[in-house]
Design an enzyme around this catalytic site. Structure first.
Site, PDB file in Angstrom:
ATOM      1  N   GLU A 408      13.300   7.327   2.434  1.00 58.62           N
ATOM      2  CA  GLU A 408      12.508   6.724   3.500  1.00 58.62           C
ATOM      3  C   GLU A 408      12.119   7.708   4.596  1.00 58.62           C
ATOM      4  O   GLU A 408      10.986   7.675   5.084  1.00 58.62           O
ATOM      5  CB  GLU A 408      13.261   5.540   4.110  1.00 58.62           C
ATOM      6  CG  GLU A 408      13.230   4.282   3.262  1.00 58.62           C
ATOM      7  CD  GLU A 408      14.229   4.304   2.119  1.00 58.62           C
ATOM      8  OE1 GLU A 408      14.176   3.408   1.248  1.00 58.62           O
ATOM      9  OE2 GLU A 408      15.084   5.223   2.097  1.00 58.62           O
ATOM     10  N   HIS A 477      19.328  -6.554   4.159  1.00 54.96           N
ATOM     11  CA  HIS A 477      18.021  -6.815   3.569  1.00 54.96           C
ATOM     12  C   HIS A 477      17.321  -7.985   4.253  1.00 54.96           C
ATOM     13  O   HIS A 477      16.386  -8.556   3.702  1.00 54.96           O
ATOM     14  CB  HIS A 477      18.152  -7.120   2.072  1.00 54.96           C
ATOM     15  CG  HIS A 477      18.461  -5.939   1.234  1.00 54.96           C
ATOM     16  ND1 HIS A 477      19.644  -5.252   1.323  1.00 54.96           N
ATOM     17  CD2 HIS A 477      17.725  -5.294   0.290  1.00 54.96           C
ATOM     18  CE1 HIS A 477      19.643  -4.249   0.455  1.00 54.96           C
ATOM     19  NE2 HIS A 477      18.483  -4.251  -0.181  1.00 54.96           N
TER      20      HIS A 477
END
Length: 776
Positions: A408, A477
């Site tokens: 990321e 998440h």
């Protein structure tokens, strides 16, 4: 490896003459020594990171480059900038914090850029520039340029994750990049051998299939040869290259470092290998210059430095208004037309799911301009984690829909560098939770580069990511981190709720020159809504009233708008008409629309899915308090996620996240506490009374208190029942606690026109008007 690379140098242009190379070495040495003394004397603001002792690396690398080749540097970047062709006077002015500097005084010693010569910026974050350099290389390759990107960094950065992520990506796509590690022996006060494992930093390239070499960084000829060979290899399109230049940092880490931790014998040994003296001796030994010629160069350089220094000392301080300039490359236009305020007629729209509206905006941009491409995890055949890019790989191919490693930080950094290099990446993070790994690249780089380099570079990236819970995904998440992103200026945060807004706002984001985090919600990807057949661009920073009402305002964003609308329908059955405001964007944040709505309804509930503490709801509450305090009849209430991690079990998740029932319960508090009065526009008598009350207050006298009835249960004073409501007026009651109870101090009435004014001192924003109260 060196012999193999040297065979490839025959097609490269000739190197500068030895006397020119010597002058470049002396220029860096003289500049660093002189400006370090200025810094120690307190005549330069901030800190100072000297590159004395490392001049051969900067000159050896940049002597092989042209202005078309792009360089990204680190906090010790003065030498790199000068070697790339930077102007001595403008660099000096930057260090003095003056407008004549390359960055107008905004960047200082650690953040300088000279885009016109291909110096794309130095960077104060250790290892932060490595993925940016990788992105610059990606832009060069996508634009089919023959130039290369060079990323300078120190030995400490080789232990950062971005170093490894970047080498991996560069090797995957065979990017035209050369990584130059200046191993100067020290990470601030820590010796490199105590924190770096393995035989060498250079050999780490082997793990990624990257060609690598180690070189004596104090030997200019060795650096010239090695880099020249690497340059030929990279330009041939075969592979990126990693070069470790072993050198020595003569000075301390920064201005305040006295070098007390150094081994004196090592310092003595390295001082005998001073790169400037070594090259000087070699030039004289080979007869490439005389002693007199070299002395003349020394004197000329010193005179040039003295002249630049004297000029900079006489420069005035920068104009204070420049501190507020160039935060964004494309400023938000408060007067831009908002097509979404016009209802769609039959035949003008099609009903489509939220995800498809997003994809349509992406496809329209990619069809219009080949510079756009999709960049993220599993975006190709799989179509993205939530299938937003489904079918796009088949339509555009692997060159324009690109799968990335699970990296990321590097995904964001490569997007930043690529956008600086002239292409338009649209990055995707699989879950918003993972964006935490990329915060440095987004908030220290993408958000700041246009400002700290004074408009020389832009980072027009759009990073898409889904947020939110209600699906049982658990603590890592399910988070909503939108409020964290809006904290730092320079980046836009967009959180659309409807399909129409998703397409129209994304279209605006893709065309603007600013970095954007475009936040979608997992719970509404499949929700259908009307989408115009004709493309439209919805301006950023405009909230939207999606349901009018008169009794209270509910302010929300993203999926919380859905819950707020459902709550409003329940409240309607109880006799309360709620107005629902969809923020749509968190940065820029439309405070005025919310404040005006709250002023009309006299009550405000803020609904956000992120955690209660330090959420965007607190910012809205504070803003409405500043802008419309006099209107409110009750405290502003917030409905948000509890301050606990998001649990996985559905029952536990529902318990801590906002819900329709929680919004209704908050609104019911307003119903119990409602204080109603007759409302009407201010009259001439009101204005006359207003003038008298101002005179009374100036004389130290308050307006007389008004009659009020005590509440039968709580004992507080309240107003009598409301008999008329007007959309253009508001009222409030000020209650003060006294030693012997409570009494009403005054009822104030005012119109919206009296409350809000356009202030040129606040960037032409609507702000509270002074002395706008009309007393009764």
């Amino acid at each position: 490896m060196r012999k193999t690379l040297l065979d490839l140098t025959k097609d490269l242009p000739a190197l500068p003459a030895p006397r020119d190379l010597y002058e470049r070495l002396v220029t860096i040495r003289t500049f660093e020594s002189m400006l370090e003394e200025e810094s120690k004397a307190g005549r330069l603001p901030g800190t100072f990171h000297s590159s004395v002792g490392q001049e051969a690396v900067a000159v050896g690398v940049c002597a092989n480059l042209t202005h078309e080749d792009l360089v990204i540097s680190n906090h010790r970047g003065h030498g790199h900038f000068l070697a790339k062709g930077g102007d001595v006077y403008r660099i000096t002015a930057e260090l003095f914090g003056r407008e004549d500097g390359y960055s107008g005084g905004k960047g200082g010693t650690q953040h300088m850029a000279g885009a016109e010569i291909g110096f794309m910026g130095s960077n104060g974050i250790t290892g932060g520039g490595i993925p940016v350099g990788t992105g610059l290389a990606m832009a060069l390759k996508r634009r089919k340029k023959k130039a290369v990107a060079v990323s300078f960094f120190g030995d400490g950065a080789a232990n950062q994750g971005t170093f490894h992520e970047s080498l991996n990506m560069a090797a995957i796509w065979k990017l035209p990049v050369i990584y130059v590690c200046e191993n100067n022996g020290w990470g601030m006060s820590t010796p490199v051998e105590s924190v770096t494992s393995g035989p060498s930093i250079a050999q780490r390239g082997a793990a990624y299939g990257v060609l690598y070499a180690a070189v004596d960084g104090n030997d200019l000829d060795a650096v010239l040869d090695q880099f020249r060979a690497a340059l030929k290899m990279v330009r041939s399109g075969e592979t990126p290259v990693l070069i470790e230049a072993r050198t020595w940092r003569v000075k301390g880490h920064s201005r305040s470092d006295q070098n007390l931790y150094r081994d004196k014998q090592k310092e003595l040994d390295w001082s005998k290998r001073d790169p400037v003296l070594l090259y000087r001796e070699r030039v004289l030994e080979k007869g490439q210059a005389t002693e007199a010629e070299l002395k003349e160069i020394d004197a000329r350089v010193q005179a040039k430095m003295n002249e630049a220094l004297e000029r900079c000392r006489k420069l005035p301080p920068p104009r204070v208004e420049t501190a507020f300039e160039r935060v964004y490359a494309t400023p938000v236009d408060p007067k831009a037309a908002d097509p979404s305020q016009t209802p769609l007629k039959d035949g003008e729209f099609e009903v489509k799911p939220y995800w498809q509206a997003i994809q349509e905006a992406l496809c329209e941009a990619m069809d219009r301009d080949e510079r756009y491409y999709i960049f993220g995890q599993d975006v190709c055949e799989y179509g993205g984690c939530f299938k937003v890019t489904r079918g796009m790989f088949e339509k555009y191919g692997r060159e324009r829909v690109v799968n990335t490693p699970i990296s990321e930080a590097c995904i964001a950094g490569v997007c930043v560098g690529a956008s600086m290099g002239g292409v338009r990446p649209v990055g995707e993070f699989m879950f918003m939770d993972f964006i935490l790994l990329a915060f440095d690249q987004l908030l220290n780089h993408a958000a700041k580069f246009h400002y700290i380099y004074n408009g020389q570079v832009k980072a027009p990236i759009v990073m898409r990511t889904p947020m939110g819970g209600y699906r049982g995904y658990g603590a890592t998440h399910s988070q909503c981190l939108d409020a964290m992103l809006m904290k730092l200026p320079g980046i836009h945060v967009v959180t659309p709720w409807s399909a129409r807004d998703a397409k129209g706002l994304l279209a605006s984001c893709l065309e603007a020159e600013n970095p954007v985090v475009f936040v979608e919600h997992k719970a509404i990807y499949g929700v259908n809504g009307p989408v115009p057949k004709q493309s439209e661009k919805i301006p950023l920073g405009r909230a939207n009233i999606v349901r009018p009402g008169k009794d209270l305002t509910i302010c929300a964003n993203s999926y919380m708008v859905t819950l707020s609308l459902q709550a409003a329908e329940k409240l309607k059955a109880e006799g309360l008409e709620a107005e629902v405001v969809d923020l749509r964007c968190l940065a820029p944040l439309d405070r005025e629309t919310v404040a005006k709505s709250a002023a009309r309804t006299q009550a405000l509930i803020v609904v956000e899915e992120s955690h209660l503490t330090a959420g965007w709801g607190a910012e809205i509450a504070a803003s409405v308090q500043e802008l419309a305090f006099g209107y409110l009849d009750a405290p502003i209430l917030r409905v948000a996620a509890a301050d606990v991690p998001v649990p996985s079990a559905p029952e536990l998740e529902r318990a801590m996240l906002p819900s329709v029932d929680k919004i209704v319960a908050a609104a019911s508090r307003f119903k119990r506490r409602q204080c109603h009065v007759e409302l009407r526009p201010a009259s001439v008598q009101d204005l006359q009374c207003h003038g008298r009350s101002q005179e009374s207050e100036a004389a130290g006298r308050r307006p007389p208190p008004h009659a009020a009835e005590r509440h039968p249960r709580c004992g507080r004073f309240e107003r009598s029942s409301r008999t008329e409501t007007t959309a253009h007026t508001g009222s409030s009651t000020r209650v003060a606690r006294q030693k012997h109870g409570e009494r009403q101090l005054g009822r104030r009435r005012h119109t919206l026109a009296q409350l809000f004014v356009l202030s040129p001192h606040a960037g032409n924003r609507i702000v509270p008007a002074r002395n706008s109260w009309v007393h009764r």
